[in-house]
Design a protein around this motif. Structure first.
Motif, PDB file in Angstrom:
ATOM      1  N   ALA A   1       0.825  -1.219   0.000  1.00 28.23           N
ATOM      2  CA  ALA A   1       0.000   0.000   0.000  1.00 28.23           C
ATOM      3  C   ALA A   1       0.854   1.263   0.000  1.00 28.23           C
ATOM      4  CB  ALA A   1      -0.927   0.003   1.215  1.00 28.23           C
TER       5      ALA A   1
ATOM      6  N   THR B   1      -5.126  -7.061   7.677  1.00 23.43           N
ATOM      7  CA  THR B   1      -4.969  -7.248   6.232  1.00 23.43           C
ATOM      8  C   THR B   1      -4.688  -8.687   5.817  1.00 23.43           C
ATOM      9  OG1 THR B   1      -2.644  -6.650   6.478  1.00 23.43           O
ATOM     10  CG2 THR B   1      -4.150  -4.892   5.872  1.00 23.43           C
TER      11      THR B   1
ATOM     12  N   GLY C   1      -2.470  -3.638  -2.530  1.00 25.24           N
ATOM     13  CA  GLY C   1      -2.011  -2.390  -1.952  1.00 25.24           C
ATOM     14  C   GLY C   1      -2.812  -1.175  -2.365  1.00 25.24           C
ATOM     15  N   LYS C   2      -3.237  -1.115  -3.596  1.00 26.40           N
ATOM     16  CA  LYS C   2      -3.983   0.044  -4.074  1.00 26.40           C
ATOM     17  C   LYS C   2      -5.334   0.160  -3.367  1.00 26.40           C
ATOM     18  CE  LYS C   2      -5.302   2.558  -8.191  1.00 26.40           C
ATOM     19  NZ  LYS C   2      -5.287   2.634  -9.636  1.00 26.40           N
TER      20      LYS C   2
ATOM     21  N   LEU D   1      -6.132  -1.110  -0.466  1.00 18.97           N
ATOM     22  CA  LEU D   1      -5.867  -0.794   0.937  1.00 18.97           C
ATOM     23  C   LEU D   1      -5.536   0.688   1.096  1.00 18.97           C
ATOM     24  CD1 LEU D   1      -5.452  -1.467   3.896  1.00 18.97           C
ATOM     25  CD2 LEU D   1      -3.143  -2.284   3.314  1.00 18.97           C
ATOM     26  N   ALA D   2      -4.696   1.227   0.224  1.00 19.50           N
ATOM     27  CA  ALA D   2      -4.328   2.648   0.300  1.00 19.50           C
ATOM     28  C   ALA D   2      -5.559   3.544   0.156  1.00 19.50           C
ATOM     29  CB  ALA D   2      -3.287   2.979  -0.769  1.00 19.50           C
TER      30      ALA D   2
END
Length: 176
Positions: free
Chosen positions: A26, A89, A140-141, A143-144
């Motif tokens: 993220a 996560t 990651g995207k 989550l970010a």
């Protein structure tokens, strides 16, 4: 100077659990006012992999990420309470999700952190679901995006209310 948002994640560093790896990935999608603290345990191989992944992605990121090792006891509580968001996560496909509740979610809430979690049925159906921030895809995207859209609220009062309700229910069971 922008406020810094400190994110905390502590769990096993293994690939099968996937939590550390998702949290690390993220970082390249977060702005400079975020700092993800990866805490956890694993064998030497796991730790080397996590450190390498952090090193690789730090070079591409404006945000900060650190591996802070395993935290226990008072050190854990003090470190945790300096953070704003707790990350849950784990891999949503893991069979363990069918039979376990991620207790770190309540630990985060009891220490005043907002919580972001991958959607798993046990949390979606929990009494605390409406105060959690969920994301759908274990990458990651996603989550970010959830991190940047999270409601940064102190959830200690909710945990106190749940504790009180539980005590009343136990008392009723024991008295009947």
């Amino acid at each position: 100077m922008m406020a810094e948002f400190m994110l905390f994640m502590q769990e096993p560093l293994t690939i099968t659990r996937g939590g550390a790896q998702t949290s690390i990935s993220a970082i390249e999608y977060l702005p400079e006012n975020y700092h993800i603290h990866i805490c956890g345990w694993g064998n030497e191989e796991d730790e080397i992999e996590v450190r390498q992944m952090i090193s690789d992605l730090s070079a591409k990121s404006k945000a900060i990420i650190t591996y802070d090792g395993l935290k226990k006891g008072d050190e854990f509580i003090e470190f945790l309470q300096k953070c704003h968001i707790g990350l849950s996560t784990q891999n949503p496909e893991g069979e363990y999700n069918d039979t376990s509740f991620p207790s770190k979610v309540l630990t985060y809430m009891a220490n005043g952190l907002a919580v972001i979690s991958i959607k798993i049925p046990v949390l979606e159906n929990a009494a605390i679901a409406d105060v959690l921030s969920f994301y759908d895809v274990a990458d990651g995207k996603a989550l970010a995006e959830a991190i940047q859209n999270a409601d940064i609220s102190d959830n200690r009062e909710i945990v106190k209310q749940l504790d009180s309700q539980f005590k009343k229910q136990i008392k009723n069971i024991l008295n009947n």
